[in-house]
Write a protein that holds these residues in place. Structure first.
Motif, PDB file in Angstrom:
ATOM      1  N   ASP A 170      14.384   0.821   5.172  1.00 13.78           N
ATOM      2  CA  ASP A 170      14.595   2.464   4.933  1.00 13.78           C
ATOM      3  C   ASP A 170      14.815   2.716   3.622  1.00 13.78           C
ATOM      4  O   ASP A 170      14.276   3.824   3.135  1.00 13.78           O
ATOM      5  CB  ASP A 170      15.985   2.877   5.784  1.00 13.78           C
ATOM      6  N   ALA A 171      15.589   1.908   2.617  1.00 15.48           N
ATOM      7  CA  ALA A 171      15.612   2.392   1.382  1.00 15.48           C
ATOM      8  C   ALA A 171      14.168   2.309   0.611  1.00 15.48           C
ATOM      9  O   ALA A 171      14.007   3.194  -0.311  1.00 15.48           O
ATOM     10  CB  ALA A 171      16.541   1.118   0.931  1.00 15.48           C
ATOM     11  N   ILE A 172      13.523   1.316   0.968  1.00 16.08           N
ATOM     12  CA  ILE A 172      12.260   1.465   0.322  1.00 16.08           C
ATOM     13  C   ILE A 172      11.208   2.488   0.746  1.00 16.08           C
ATOM     14  O   ILE A 172      10.607   3.133  -0.204  1.00 16.08           O
ATOM     15  CB  ILE A 172      11.503   0.037   0.816  1.00 16.08           C
ATOM     16  N   ARG A 173      11.365   3.039   2.142  1.00 17.04           N
ATOM     17  CA  ARG A 173      10.670   4.063   2.423  1.00 17.04           C
ATOM     18  C   ARG A 173      11.143   5.290   1.646  1.00 17.04           C
ATOM     19  O   ARG A 173      10.272   6.237   1.410  1.00 17.04           O
ATOM     20  CB  ARG A 173      10.688   4.520   3.920  1.00 17.04           C
ATOM     21  N   TYR A 174      12.463   5.395   1.434  1.00 13.44           N
ATOM     22  CA  TYR A 174      12.992   6.395   0.776  1.00 13.44           C
ATOM     23  C   TYR A 174      12.601   6.588  -0.626  1.00 13.44           C
ATOM     24  O   TYR A 174      12.030   7.599  -1.054  1.00 13.44           O
ATOM     25  CB  TYR A 174      14.382   6.378   0.753  1.00 13.44           C
ATOM     26  N   GLU A 175      12.556   5.336  -1.321  1.00  6.51           N
ATOM     27  CA  GLU A 175      11.973   5.423  -2.780  1.00  6.51           C
ATOM     28  C   GLU A 175      10.691   5.445  -3.079  1.00  6.51           C
ATOM     29  O   GLU A 175       9.971   6.267  -3.873  1.00  6.51           O
ATOM     30  CB  GLU A 175      12.601   3.771  -3.276  1.00  6.51           C
ATOM     31  N   ALA A 223       9.060   7.689  -0.927  1.00  6.51           N
ATOM     32  CA  ALA A 223       8.958   9.153  -0.811  1.00  6.51           C
ATOM     33  C   ALA A 223       9.316   9.974  -2.287  1.00  6.51           C
ATOM     34  O   ALA A 223       8.614  11.032  -2.368  1.00  6.51           O
ATOM     35  CB  ALA A 223       9.610   9.534   0.337  1.00  6.51           C
ATOM     36  N   THR A 224      10.167   9.351  -2.976  1.00  4.24           N
ATOM     37  CA  THR A 224      10.588   9.955  -4.012  1.00  4.24           C
ATOM     38  C   THR A 224       9.702   9.802  -5.507  1.00  4.24           C
ATOM     39  O   THR A 224       9.855  10.222  -6.231  1.00  4.24           O
ATOM     40  CB  THR A 224      12.163   9.488  -4.143  1.00  4.24           C
ATOM     41  N   GLN A 283       5.341   9.029 -16.264  1.00  3.64           N
ATOM     42  CA  GLN A 283       5.687   7.301 -16.006  1.00  3.64           C
ATOM     43  C   GLN A 283       4.525   7.043 -15.083  1.00  3.64           C
ATOM     44  O   GLN A 283       3.944   7.752 -14.177  1.00  3.64           O
ATOM     45  CB  GLN A 283       6.976   7.731 -15.042  1.00  3.64           C
ATOM     46  N   ASN A 284       4.140   5.578 -15.181  1.00  2.00           N
ATOM     47  CA  ASN A 284       2.949   4.963 -14.617  1.00  2.00           C
ATOM     48  C   ASN A 284       3.831   4.626 -13.243  1.00  2.00           C
ATOM     49  O   ASN A 284       4.548   3.633 -13.155  1.00  2.00           O
ATOM     50  CB  ASN A 284       2.670   4.033 -15.121  1.00  2.00           C
ATOM     51  N   ILE A 285       3.674   5.249 -11.957  1.00  2.76           N
ATOM     52  CA  ILE A 285       4.421   4.787 -10.784  1.00  2.76           C
ATOM     53  C   ILE A 285       3.692   3.673  -9.961  1.00  2.76           C
ATOM     54  O   ILE A 285       4.100   3.137  -8.976  1.00  2.76           O
ATOM     55  CB  ILE A 285       4.675   5.847  -9.946  1.00  2.76           C
ATOM     56  N   GLU A 286       2.213   3.405 -10.300  1.00  2.00           N
ATOM     57  CA  GLU A 286       1.438   2.651  -9.471  1.00  2.00           C
ATOM     58  C   GLU A 286       1.849   1.204  -9.396  1.00  2.00           C
ATOM     59  O   GLU A 286       2.081   0.515  -8.284  1.00  2.00           O
ATOM     60  CB  GLU A 286       0.101   2.626  -9.959  1.00  2.00           C
ATOM     61  N   PRO A 287       2.555   0.435 -10.586  1.00  2.00           N
ATOM     62  CA  PRO A 287       3.044  -0.843 -10.261  1.00  2.00           C
ATOM     63  C   PRO A 287       4.318  -1.006  -9.282  1.00  2.00           C
ATOM     64  O   PRO A 287       4.149  -1.736  -8.560  1.00  2.00           O
ATOM     65  CB  PRO A 287       3.414  -1.327 -11.687  1.00  2.00           C
ATOM     66  N   ARG A 288       5.005   0.211  -9.323  1.00  2.00           N
ATOM     67  CA  ARG A 288       6.211   0.232  -8.588  1.00  2.00           C
ATOM     68  C   ARG A 288       5.864   0.533  -7.214  1.00  2.00           C
ATOM     69  O   ARG A 288       6.377  -0.188  -6.306  1.00  2.00           O
ATOM     70  CB  ARG A 288       7.299   1.515  -9.256  1.00  2.00           C
ATOM     71  N   ARG A 289       4.815   1.290  -6.837  1.00  2.00           N
ATOM     72  CA  ARG A 289       4.321   1.607  -5.563  1.00  2.00           C
ATOM     73  C   ARG A 289       3.792   0.258  -5.011  1.00  2.00           C
ATOM     74  O   ARG A 289       4.012   0.093  -3.837  1.00  2.00           O
ATOM     75  CB  ARG A 289       3.327   2.581  -5.531  1.00  2.00           C
ATOM     76  N   ARG A 290       3.071  -0.535  -5.996  1.00  2.00           N
ATOM     77  CA  ARG A 290       2.417  -1.593  -5.236  1.00  2.00           C
ATOM     78  C   ARG A 290       3.500  -2.712  -4.878  1.00  2.00           C
ATOM     79  O   ARG A 290       3.631  -3.454  -3.998  1.00  2.00           O
ATOM     80  CB  ARG A 290       1.561  -2.349  -6.036  1.00  2.00           C
ATOM     81  N   MET A 291       4.617  -2.831  -5.841  1.00  4.68           N
ATOM     82  CA  MET A 291       5.458  -3.841  -5.603  1.00  4.68           C
ATOM     83  C   MET A 291       6.528  -3.648  -4.203  1.00  4.68           C
ATOM     84  O   MET A 291       6.884  -4.180  -3.396  1.00  4.68           O
ATOM     85  CB  MET A 291       6.537  -3.691  -6.626  1.00  4.68           C
ATOM     86  N   LEU A 324       7.609  -3.944   1.506  1.00  3.28           N
ATOM     87  CA  LEU A 324       7.676  -3.401   3.028  1.00  3.28           C
ATOM     88  C   LEU A 324       6.774  -4.065   3.709  1.00  3.28           C
ATOM     89  O   LEU A 324       7.435  -4.539   5.076  1.00  3.28           O
ATOM     90  CB  LEU A 324       7.490  -1.884   2.629  1.00  3.28           C
ATOM     91  N   ALA A 325       5.634  -4.658   3.590  1.00  4.63           N
ATOM     92  CA  ALA A 325       4.779  -5.256   4.446  1.00  4.63           C
ATOM     93  C   ALA A 325       5.379  -6.580   4.606  1.00  4.63           C
ATOM     94  O   ALA A 325       5.351  -7.208   5.599  1.00  4.63           O
ATOM     95  CB  ALA A 325       3.501  -5.400   3.652  1.00  4.63           C
ATOM     96  N   ALA A 326       6.116  -7.298   3.531  1.00  9.54           N
ATOM     97  CA  ALA A 326       6.757  -8.493   4.012  1.00  9.54           C
ATOM     98  C   ALA A 326       7.819  -8.292   4.839  1.00  9.54           C
ATOM     99  O   ALA A 326       8.119  -9.168   5.868  1.00  9.54           O
ATOM    100  CB  ALA A 326       7.192  -9.110   2.589  1.00  9.54           C
ATOM    101  N   LEU A 327       8.623  -7.350   4.955  1.00  7.89           N
ATOM    102  CA  LEU A 327       9.794  -6.897   5.785  1.00  7.89           C
ATOM    103  C   LEU A 327       9.292  -6.845   7.105  1.00  7.89           C
ATOM    104  O   LEU A 327       9.944  -7.224   8.152  1.00  7.89           O
ATOM    105  CB  LEU A 327      10.588  -6.053   5.253  1.00  7.89           C
ATOM    106  N   ALA A 328       8.227  -6.180   7.247  1.00  6.72           N
ATOM    107  CA  ALA A 328       7.542  -5.845   8.579  1.00  6.72           C
ATOM    108  C   ALA A 328       6.944  -7.139   9.286  1.00  6.72           C
ATOM    109  O   ALA A 328       6.826  -7.017  10.695  1.00  6.72           O
ATOM    110  CB  ALA A 328       6.425  -4.605   8.433  1.00  6.72           C
TER     111      ALA A 328
END
Length: 87
Positions: free
Chosen positions: A53-58, A60-61, A69-77, A82-86
């Protein structure tokens, strides 16, 4: 599944504790019932669910951050975590 009988009992216990012998007020009981349901739901969540849930919130924000700011590296991580948790 949830034990609805226990949830209703908790709601009535909370209502009687907080409001005592006052005349019944539907909105106050609704508040107590929401609290009882929230407690039941939180009791069933695992740490992995909470982190997901925390990852999904981040994720979304991330869109609201500055364009500088380059958000792509953070989005990939975050998507990888999230995929590993699923899995």
């Amino acid at each position: 599944m949830f034990n609805r009988s226990d949830i209703m009992k908790r709601a009535w216990q909370r209502y009687r504790y907080q409001y005592g012998r006052r005349q019944f007020d539907r909105s106050n009981f609704a508040y107590c019932l929401r609290c009882a349901w929230g407690k039941a739901i939180r009791a069933t969540k695992t740490m992995a669910d909470i982190r997901a849930d925390a990852i999904r919130y981040e994720l979304a924000t991330l869109e609201t951050r500055s364009f500088q700011q380059n958000i792509e590296p953070r989005r990939r991580m975050l998507t990888a975590e999230l995929a590993a948790l699923a899995a």
